[in-house]
Design an enzyme around this catalytic site. Structure first.
Site, PDB file in Angstrom:
ATOM      1  N   ARG A 103      57.431  73.011  37.302  1.00  0.00           N
ATOM      2  CA  ARG A 103      56.209  73.721  37.670  1.00  0.00           C
ATOM      3  C   ARG A 103      56.076  73.957  39.167  1.00  0.00           C
ATOM      4  O   ARG A 103      55.097  74.525  39.625  1.00  0.00           O
ATOM      5  CB  ARG A 103      54.992  72.966  37.117  1.00  0.00           C
ATOM      6  CG  ARG A 103      54.944  72.985  35.596  1.00  0.00           C
ATOM      7  CD  ARG A 103      53.879  72.090  35.018  1.00  0.00           C
ATOM      8  NE  ARG A 103      53.984  72.051  33.562  1.00  0.00           N
ATOM      9  CZ  ARG A 103      53.342  72.883  32.739  1.00  0.00           C
ATOM     10  NH1 ARG A 103      52.545  73.803  33.229  1.00  0.00           N
ATOM     11  NH2 ARG A 103      53.492  72.797  31.435  1.00  0.00           N
ATOM     12  N   GLU A 127      40.857  71.399  33.453  1.00  0.00           N
ATOM     13  CA  GLU A 127      42.030  71.509  34.314  1.00  0.00           C
ATOM     14  C   GLU A 127      42.047  70.366  35.340  1.00  0.00           C
ATOM     15  O   GLU A 127      41.186  69.498  35.341  1.00  0.00           O
ATOM     16  CB  GLU A 127      42.083  72.879  35.002  1.00  0.00           C
ATOM     17  CG  GLU A 127      43.092  73.852  34.375  1.00  0.00           C
ATOM     18  CD  GLU A 127      44.526  73.359  34.438  1.00  0.00           C
ATOM     19  OE1 GLU A 127      44.824  72.460  35.266  1.00  0.00           O
ATOM     20  OE2 GLU A 127      45.360  73.856  33.658  1.00  0.00           O
ATOM     21  N   ASP A 153      28.535 109.055  38.912  1.00  0.00           N
ATOM     22  CA  ASP A 153      28.853 109.241  40.330  1.00  0.00           C
ATOM     23  C   ASP A 153      30.032 108.360  40.724  1.00  0.00           C
ATOM     24  O   ASP A 153      29.885 107.155  40.908  1.00  0.00           O
ATOM     25  CB  ASP A 153      27.621 108.915  41.176  1.00  0.00           C
ATOM     26  CG  ASP A 153      27.897 108.996  42.674  1.00  0.00           C
ATOM     27  OD1 ASP A 153      28.977 109.498  43.057  1.00  0.00           O
ATOM     28  OD2 ASP A 153      27.027 108.565  43.457  1.00  0.00           O
ATOM     29  N   GLU A 160      46.934  82.911  31.775  1.00  0.00           N
ATOM     30  CA  GLU A 160      46.204  81.645  31.693  1.00  0.00           C
ATOM     31  C   GLU A 160      45.276  81.568  32.909  1.00  0.00           C
ATOM     32  O   GLU A 160      45.624  81.016  33.952  1.00  0.00           O
ATOM     33  CB  GLU A 160      47.170  80.453  31.707  1.00  0.00           C
ATOM     34  CG  GLU A 160      48.184  80.453  30.574  1.00  0.00           C
ATOM     35  CD  GLU A 160      49.184  79.313  30.700  1.00  0.00           C
ATOM     36  OE1 GLU A 160      49.146  78.590  31.723  1.00  0.00           O
ATOM     37  OE2 GLU A 160      50.013  79.161  29.798  1.00  0.00           O
ATOM     38  N   GLU A 190      40.258  75.801  31.669  1.00  0.00           N
ATOM     39  CA  GLU A 190      41.183  76.867  31.271  1.00  0.00           C
ATOM     40  C   GLU A 190      40.994  77.148  29.791  1.00  0.00           C
ATOM     41  O   GLU A 190      40.840  76.222  28.982  1.00  0.00           O
ATOM     42  CB  GLU A 190      42.624  76.452  31.542  1.00  0.00           C
ATOM     43  CG  GLU A 190      43.667  77.497  31.158  1.00  0.00           C
ATOM     44  CD  GLU A 190      45.085  77.057  31.464  1.00  0.00           C
ATOM     45  OE1 GLU A 190      45.955  77.195  30.587  1.00  0.00           O
ATOM     46  OE2 GLU A 190      45.318  76.552  32.592  1.00  0.00           O
ATOM     47  N   GLU A 226      42.501  80.259  35.099  1.00  0.00           N
ATOM     48  CA  GLU A 226      41.698  79.063  35.350  1.00  0.00           C
ATOM     49  C   GLU A 226      40.419  79.437  36.093  1.00  0.00           C
ATOM     50  O   GLU A 226      40.353  80.472  36.767  1.00  0.00           O
ATOM     51  CB  GLU A 226      42.517  78.056  36.166  1.00  0.00           C
ATOM     52  CG  GLU A 226      43.772  77.597  35.448  1.00  0.00           C
ATOM     53  CD  GLU A 226      44.763  76.898  36.360  1.00  0.00           C
ATOM     54  OE1 GLU A 226      45.668  76.220  35.828  1.00  0.00           O
ATOM     55  OE2 GLU A 226      44.638  77.025  37.599  1.00  0.00           O
ATOM     56  N   ARG A 271      54.106  82.276  37.953  1.00  0.00           N
ATOM     57  CA  ARG A 271      53.060  81.300  38.205  1.00  0.00           C
ATOM     58  C   ARG A 271      52.222  81.568  39.460  1.00  0.00           C
ATOM     59  O   ARG A 271      51.259  80.868  39.729  1.00  0.00           O
ATOM     60  CB  ARG A 271      53.686  79.900  38.303  1.00  0.00           C
ATOM     61  CG  ARG A 271      54.294  79.450  36.994  1.00  0.00           C
ATOM     62  CD  ARG A 271      55.026  78.121  37.109  1.00  0.00           C
ATOM     63  NE  ARG A 271      54.179  77.021  37.534  1.00  0.00           N
ATOM     64  CZ  ARG A 271      53.324  76.365  36.758  1.00  0.00           C
ATOM     65  NH1 ARG A 271      53.188  76.724  35.486  1.00  0.00           N
ATOM     66  NH2 ARG A 271      52.607  75.377  37.226  1.00  0.00           N
ATOM     67  N   HIS A 297      48.626  81.786  35.629  1.00  0.00           N
ATOM     68  CA  HIS A 297      50.024  81.874  35.215  1.00  0.00           C
ATOM     69  C   HIS A 297      50.142  82.976  34.169  1.00  0.00           C
ATOM     70  O   HIS A 297      49.368  83.023  33.211  1.00  0.00           O
ATOM     71  CB  HIS A 297      50.495  80.547  34.637  1.00  0.00           C
ATOM     72  CG  HIS A 297      50.267  79.385  35.546  1.00  0.00           C
ATOM     73  ND1 HIS A 297      50.047  78.105  35.093  1.00  0.00           N
ATOM     74  CD2 HIS A 297      50.216  79.312  36.899  1.00  0.00           C
ATOM     75  CE1 HIS A 297      49.882  77.292  36.115  1.00  0.00           C
ATOM     76  NE2 HIS A 297      49.962  78.005  37.224  1.00  0.00           N
ATOM     77  N   GLU A 308      57.438  83.014  32.673  1.00  0.00           N
ATOM     78  CA  GLU A 308      56.107  82.706  33.207  1.00  0.00           C
ATOM     79  C   GLU A 308      56.116  82.866  34.723  1.00  0.00           C
ATOM     80  O   GLU A 308      56.817  82.144  35.432  1.00  0.00           O
ATOM     81  CB  GLU A 308      55.713  81.269  32.841  1.00  0.00           C
ATOM     82  CG  GLU A 308      54.361  80.846  33.398  1.00  0.00           C
ATOM     83  CD  GLU A 308      54.098  79.359  33.220  1.00  0.00           C
ATOM     84  OE1 GLU A 308      52.975  78.936  33.534  1.00  0.00           O
ATOM     85  OE2 GLU A 308      55.018  78.632  32.792  1.00  0.00           O
TER      86      GLU A 308
END
Length: 484
Positions: free
Chosen positions: A353, A226, A65, A144, A234, A146, A374, A283, A372
């Site tokens: 970062r 982390e 369904d 990645e 992580e 977390e 983030r 990330h 990357e």
């Protein structure tokens, strides 16, 4: 990557089906569990006894369904089919009666066509579009994700009260607890990055998660505590082609939650469950390849190719709408707050970062060169989020979108004038959805995302989440306004 002809594909599928039945016999499987992903991104399943599984199910499917699945069919057109993918067969480590899980695609029984609201279909179409452009034949994704491992969670919302409470024996607020023998070694706020046990109290549990993942064929690279207190962790698994990576992430979340549950704990990918400490992101690393060769390595900034810079240009240009898929909850924006730890600055940089797009510099190997992004978090539907990221990057490549100059300074310490020049990520899910409404042509190329899917997503998120949160008084508002 050479395209297989239909005959080769059918032979390969038949071989995989035969492998499934051999696995069933070798492992003495008793139940077959069929799994698929709803529109918001949660795994759904149903189970049949092993003797009811037939070869034709891998071609004709099994009915269910669809009207009861979030974001799918209405009740007057509810019948749907799941078509199990034999390449995804895994022996489930948690279900008591030995079970084999199969990830499924969804088909409309009337048209026999793939169902356009199936997130896995959208991911496959994104990869097919990449191939059709001639830019690349493979998009590798490495998330990645977390998460927090907690000892207790309780919450309640009704007409006259609203509250929540979470707890962790590791949480720094428990330094004075006398509910039980207090053995100390609590992790201070924002000091959870890499202390050894006993402060890192969830190390053994994360190792158990790693073992489960490896037994399921997922190549784990590293696990660690982390930054936040209260069991934030992580576990990173190796990058994989887009659809396979999204499958792996769904398996990953299932393993994390169930391993925690077996240990009498609870795990969550909610981005911001704790005020005043780091939230949980996801990330997402991306690289494009063609004929087995990486395309993002070159002689430009940070060892990138011109293609990679254009890819970044697409990410940055479309980020305000992209976040409607990569950060799709109201809670996502409790993490994405300017001036704190989250990457809300729509710039790129190597090693920095505080930028929303980073170029990792751990290796000079061209095969390791990647971008990357983030901003994303673990509440995202991976099939939709990874597809949207890829399509934004493709748009950047096709239109040669210049990402501008890199920002290699600590953005949190820029002057006010410098900071004003930097674009910021949306401050709420509502703003991200509004951006998506106005900027989604890059998603609809070749019908990867249809207008109907985008409208459904916006309507669902607004009606079921944004407005529902807006309607309810927040406990902190009593602190602010009760005496006014």
């Amino acid at each position: 990557m050479a395209t297989k002809n239909p005959v080769e594909e059918q032979k390969e599928k038949l071989k995989r089906i035969q492998d499934v039945f051999k696995l069933i016999k070798d492992k003495e499987i008793r139940m077959i569990d069929f799994r698929f992903t709803d529109l918001p991104g949660q795994w759904q399943h149903f189970t049949i006894p092993v003797d009811k599984l037939e070869e034709e199910h891998f071609y004709e499917g099994l009915g269910f369904d669809g009207s009861s699945i979030r974001g799918w069919k209405s009740i007057d057109e509810s019948d749907m089919l799941v078509i199990p993918d034999p390449s995804t067969a895994k022996v489930d480590p948690f279900i008591k009666h030995k079970s084999l899980s199969l990830i499924c695609d969804i088909v409309d029984p009337m048209t026999k066509q793939p169902y356009e609201r199936d997130p896995r279909l959208i991911a496959r179409k994104a990869v097919e579009f990449l191939n059709s452009t001639g830019i690349a034949d493979t998009a590798y994704i490495g998330p990645e994700a977390e998460f927090f491992i907690l000892d207790h969670v309780a919450y309640n919302v009704n007409e006259y009260s609203s509250w929540y409470r979470i707890d962790s024996r590791e949480g720094f607020w428990n330094t004075g607890s006398e509910v039980e023998a207090n053995l100390g070694h609590k992790i201070k706020v924002k000091e959870g990055y890499f202390p050894v046990p006993p402060s890192d109290s969830t190390n053994d549990l994360r190792n158990q998660m790693v073992e489960h993942l490896m037994n399921l064929g997922i190549d784990v690279e590293v696990q660690h505590h982390e930054v936040a207190t209260a069991g934030q962790g992580e576990i990173d698994f190796r990058f994989a082609p887009l659809v396979e990576c999204a499958d792996n992430l769904q398996t990953f979340k299932y393993v994390v939650k169930n391993t925690a549950r077996e240990a009498g704990k609870t795990a969550t990918f909610m981005p911001k469950p704790i005020f005043g400490d780091n939230g949980s992101g996801m990330h997402t690393h991306v690289s494009l390849w063609k004929n087995g060769k990486p395309l993002f390595a070159g002689d430009k900034y940070a060892g990138l190719s011109e293609m990679a810079l254009y890819f970044i240009g697409g990410l940055l240009k479309h980020a305000p709408s992209l976040l409607a898929f990569t950060n799709p909850t109201t809670n996502s924006y409790k993490r994405l707050v300017p001036g704190y730890e989250a990457p809300v600055n729509l710039v790129y940089s190597m090693r920095n970062r505080s930028a929303s797009v980073r170029i990792p510099m751990y290796s000079n190997n061209p095969k390791a060169k990647r971008v990357e992004f983030r901003c994303p978090d673990g509440t995202a539907n991976p099939y939709l989020a990874f597809s949207a990221v890829l399509l934004a990057g493709i748009d950047g490549i096709q239109n040669k979108i210049d990402p501008g100059e890199a920002v290699d300074k600590d953005i949190y310490h820029l002057s006010e004038d410098e900071h004003k020049k930097i674009r910021q990520a949306p401050g709420s899910l509502e703003i991200a959805l509004e951006n998506l409404k106005n900027d989604h042509e890059f998603l609809t190329k070749n019908g990867v995302f249809t207008e109907e899917i985008i409208n459904t997503w916006i309507d669902y998120k607004m009606e079921k989440e944004v407005k529902e949160v807006q309607l309810r008084p927040h406990p902190y508002e009593f602190h602010l306004y009760y005496e006014v």
